[in-house]
Design a protein around this motif. Structure first.
Motif, PDB file in Angstrom:
ATOM      1  N   ALA A 319       0.828  -1.203   0.000  1.00 49.12           N
ATOM      2  CA  ALA A 319       0.000   0.000   0.000  1.00 49.12           C
ATOM      3  C   ALA A 319       0.861   1.251   0.000  1.00 49.12           C
ATOM      4  O   ALA A 319       0.554   2.232  -0.700  1.00 49.12           O
ATOM      5  CB  ALA A 319      -0.939  -0.012   1.203  1.00 49.12           C
ATOM      6  N   ASP A 320       1.939   1.230   0.769  1.00 55.88           N
ATOM      7  CA  ASP A 320       2.835   2.379   0.815  1.00 55.88           C
ATOM      8  C   ASP A 320       3.516   2.587  -0.539  1.00 55.88           C
ATOM      9  O   ASP A 320       3.657   3.726  -1.009  1.00 55.88           O
ATOM     10  CB  ASP A 320       3.881   2.163   1.911  1.00 55.88           C
ATOM     11  N   THR A 323       0.988   4.033  -3.032  1.00 57.35           N
ATOM     12  CA  THR A 323       0.591   5.406  -2.715  1.00 57.35           C
ATOM     13  C   THR A 323       1.698   6.412  -2.987  1.00 57.35           C
ATOM     14  O   THR A 323       1.450   7.491  -3.544  1.00 57.35           O
ATOM     15  CB  THR A 323       0.157   5.498  -1.240  1.00 57.35           C
ATOM     16  N   THR A 324       2.917   6.064  -2.622  1.00 54.73           N
ATOM     17  CA  THR A 324       4.016   7.026  -2.705  1.00 54.73           C
ATOM     18  C   THR A 324       4.804   6.968  -4.009  1.00 54.73           C
ATOM     19  O   THR A 324       5.342   7.981  -4.457  1.00 54.73           O
ATOM     20  CB  THR A 324       4.990   6.811  -1.534  1.00 54.73           C
ATOM     21  N   ALA A 327       1.261   6.152  -7.479  1.00 49.21           N
ATOM     22  CA  ALA A 327       0.165   7.128  -7.599  1.00 49.21           C
ATOM     23  C   ALA A 327       0.582   8.453  -8.248  1.00 49.21           C
ATOM     24  O   ALA A 327      -0.171   8.990  -9.072  1.00 49.21           O
ATOM     25  CB  ALA A 327      -0.461   7.380  -6.232  1.00 49.21           C
ATOM     26  N   TYR A 335      -6.544   9.524 -10.367  1.00 52.85           N
ATOM     27  CA  TYR A 335      -5.752   9.559  -9.137  1.00 52.85           C
ATOM     28  C   TYR A 335      -6.609   9.266  -7.898  1.00 52.85           C
ATOM     29  O   TYR A 335      -6.270   8.404  -7.079  1.00 52.85           O
ATOM     30  CB  TYR A 335      -5.066  10.921  -8.992  1.00 52.85           C
ATOM     31  N   LYS A 336      -7.720   9.969  -7.737  1.00 50.90           N
ATOM     32  CA  LYS A 336      -8.549   9.794  -6.546  1.00 50.90           C
ATOM     33  C   LYS A 336      -9.109   8.378  -6.446  1.00 50.90           C
ATOM     34  O   LYS A 336      -9.134   7.779  -5.366  1.00 50.90           O
ATOM     35  CB  LYS A 336      -9.686  10.808  -6.545  1.00 50.90           C
ATOM     36  N   ILE A 339      -6.245   6.035  -5.316  1.00 53.52           N
ATOM     37  CA  ILE A 339      -5.962   6.139  -3.883  1.00 53.52           C
ATOM     38  C   ILE A 339      -7.073   5.489  -3.063  1.00 53.52           C
ATOM     39  O   ILE A 339      -6.813   4.778  -2.073  1.00 53.52           O
ATOM     40  CB  ILE A 339      -5.796   7.618  -3.476  1.00 53.52           C
ATOM     41  N   SER A 340      -8.315   5.676  -3.478  1.00 54.91           N
ATOM     42  CA  SER A 340      -9.446   5.073  -2.776  1.00 54.91           C
ATOM     43  C   SER A 340      -9.373   3.554  -2.821  1.00 54.91           C
ATOM     44  O   SER A 340      -9.655   2.875  -1.822  1.00 54.91           O
ATOM     45  CB  SER A 340     -10.756   5.560  -3.391  1.00 54.91           C
ATOM     46  N   VAL A 342      -6.655   1.722  -3.121  1.00 57.85           N
ATOM     47  CA  VAL A 342      -5.556   1.291  -2.252  1.00 57.85           C
ATOM     48  C   VAL A 342      -6.000   1.311  -0.791  1.00 57.85           C
ATOM     49  O   VAL A 342      -5.712   0.386  -0.014  1.00 57.85           O
ATOM     50  CB  VAL A 342      -4.317   2.193  -2.455  1.00 57.85           C
ATOM     51  N   GLU A 343      -6.723   2.347  -0.399  1.00 54.96           N
ATOM     52  CA  GLU A 343      -7.158   2.477   0.997  1.00 54.96           C
ATOM     53  C   GLU A 343      -8.166   1.389   1.380  1.00 54.96           C
ATOM     54  O   GLU A 343      -8.218   0.968   2.540  1.00 54.96           O
ATOM     55  CB  GLU A 343      -7.765   3.865   1.222  1.00 54.96           C
TER      56      GLU A 343
END
Length: 562
Positions: A319-320, A323-324, A327, A335-336, A339-340, A342-343
């Motif tokens: 996940a990290d 995201t980093t 993304a 993009y949004k 991220i959603s 992944v969360e």
């Protein structure tokens, strides 16, 4: 024949002996070709055999509507009035499509599948236009309906803020012809339902433990039912297509499985791609990214991670990383949603395997699908190859009244599948090697060279896209694009002046390119891949076999663009 003959022809009043000899030799050559290649119009080509089997099958209709609609009880049973003609091990895409095709021809088919519930996997979600044409040929095109499948019209390639649109060359095709993307499980379940609706096809949930072989010939299979009961089934032909984790592959081939990379999969909900109805390939610095729709509200995201080391999902490393690192390189419109996804944590991984086809020729047995041959899924060619193999096998078996004679077609099947399989396997290998992320400067140059070549547009773009989409399954058409791409890249590298350093870099570029292209060609078999027609010379004893091979050869690539 000639509209404007040369005056030189009239200056020779009497043909020379050499000219007469050449004319006679040419006439004999044409006569031989005509004799071998033109299917006869008499009854030696038994079209009526398949029709007779279809009529017999249609008379056996039993109440199977409810059985075709549900596999929750683990099997779809029927009582055969005849012995089984074909046993199919595995009822995924290839197995269920083959069961339906042979069942339509009147064959008595038993398909044994480990799990008849709806599959849940994150690849096999893109069907290329060439695969859709094979679906039409098999009468299964309606299986992409009622599953919220999406039309795919081509690709969009991104690199360093630039994008190039690569549409499929569909100008000469029917308006309905395009790629399709969907949830794999829904698609396969539709084909299973259609196969199970035939009165002479039986789908049974069970696990095949071994093949039943006598004196080097396969006679059937041993399997366990879902209740654990040990059973034996007999048939003159057994087709093994139990997927990339096949437990029978080692006894039927010499598998050399290589893990090329790993796909990390996510589903982006309620998001729209920048180019609707297109697959998006992003050549990011950290990873190769692939986006395509799988329903009207969902987009599949695949992140290709090279090497054996993959971040762990359980401890949060994955996940990290997504995201980093990943993304920031994704288009803003996605993009949004990325991220959603992944969360939410629904992250899956799958190793990308490659395996050349290296089957043994064992009478009574054939390998099919991923059990036979695998390629990197980046180009989405797996289902197209599988459906092409099913269509070819059906065509080779059609004139046979008794499948005890099917062993004659084992060699021809493995050879005649080469053009489609080689083209898509090679395109997958080439794109995976050229587009994957690497710290090596030569591989980085290959990535740029591929993007620049496709950016030229016209035939430089439509040619490769026609190849990877299965619309032009011609190994001969692949060679010019490889050469032109290399020449363009070498010219750019040597300009403005071919210094020793530049020449050395070009030499490394050529060596690296040949280093992954030659093994691909060698694995497929150069002779049988480029010259499948020579196979006819080996099977001319039987008119039925000879004529059916000719018909199969003529059908290869017939659905490509004119």
């Amino acid at each position: 024949m000639y509209n404007n003959p040369s005056p030189f022809l009239f200056s020779i009043p009497i043909p020379s002996p050499v000219a007469i000899f050449v004319v006679l030799l040419s006439f004999l050559f044409v006569l031989v070709i005509f004799t071998v290649a033109v299917p006869p119009k008499n009854n030696s080509f038994p079209h009526s055999t398949a029709e007779k089997r279809k009529m017999e099958a249609s008379m056996q209709i039993r109440g199977r509507t409810e059985c075709a609609k549900s596999f929750e009880n683990g099997e779809c049973q029927m009582g055969f009035t005849k012995s089984t003609d074909v046993i199919i091990v595995g009822a995924g895409l290839a197995g269920s499509a083959l069961a339906h095709s042979l069942g339509k021809d009147g064959r008595q088919v038993l398909a044994i599948e480990r799990d008849l519930t709806q599959p849940d996997r994150m690849v096999g979600e893109v069907l290329q236009p060439g695969g859709y044409l094979k679906l039409v040929e098999l009468g299964l095109e309606d299986c992409v309906n009622e599953i919220d499948s999406q039309r795919v019209l081509g690709y969009v390639l991104y690199k360093d803020g630039r994008s190039v649109e690569l549409p499929y060359p569909l100008e000469n095709c029917h308006p309905d012809v395009a790629g399709r993307s969907f949830h794999y499980g829904r698609f396969v379940q539709r084909i299973r339902e259609k196969a199970a609706s035939l009165p002479n096809v039986r789908l049974e949930q069970g696990t095949v433990t071994s093949l039943l072989q006598e004196q080097g010939t396969t006679k059937g299979v041993h399997y366990k039912t879902k209740t654990g009961q040990e059973m034996t089934a007999y048939a003159p032909l057994t087709v093994v297509c139990d997927g990339n984790f096949s437990n029978l592959r080692r006894s039927l081939s010499e598998p050399k499985v290589d893990v090329l990379s790993t796909f990390v999969g996510l589903i982006l909900e309620n998001s729209q791609l920048p180019f609707p109805n297109h697959a998006h390939v992003i050549l990011a610095e950290a990873s190769l990214l692939l986006f395509y729709p799988i329903s009207s509200t969902e987009v599949r995201c695949l992140v290709d991670i090279s090497g054996r080391k993959v971040p762990s999902i359980s401890n949060g490393e994955m996940a990290d990383y997504l995201t980093t690192v990943v993304a920031p390189q994704i288009p803003s419109t996605l993009y949004k949603a990325f991220i959603s996804a992944v969360e939410k944590g629904n992250i899956r991984t799958m190793p990308n395997r490659c395996m050349p086809a290296a089957p043994y020729r064992i009478p009574g047995t054939l390998l099919l699908g991923d059990a036979l041959n695998m390629r990197h899924p980046l180009t989405g060619g797996g289902m197209t190859v599988a459906l092409s193999d099913v269509a070819l096998l059906r065509q080779l078996l059609t004139p046979l009244d008794h499948l005890n004679d099917a062993s004659s077609f084992i060699e021809s099947f493995y050879t005649l599948r080469k053009p489609m399989a080689f083209t898509l396997n090679t395109m997958a290998g080439v794109f995976q090697n050229m587009l994957c992320v690497s710290d090596d400067e030569v591989r980085c140059e290959m990535r740029q060279a591929c993007f620049d070549y496709l950016s030229l547009g016209g035939a430089f773009a439509s040619g490769p896209v026609a190849l990877l989409s299965g619309l032009n399954p011609s190994p001969w058409a692949l060679t010019p694009h490889l050469l032109l791409g290399a020449i363009q890249s070498m010219g750019r590298l040597l300009l403005p002046f071919p210094s020793p350093k530049r020449i050395w870099f070009v030499a490394r570029f050529i060596a690296d390119g040949l280093g992954f292209i030659f093994p691909l060609i060698k694995a497929e078999g150069v002779g049988s891949m480029l010259f499948p027609a020579t196979l006819l010379q080996r099977y001319t004893a039987s008119p039925v076999i000879r004529n059916n091979l000719v018909m199969a050869l003529f059908s290869i690539g017939k659905n490509g663009p004119n």
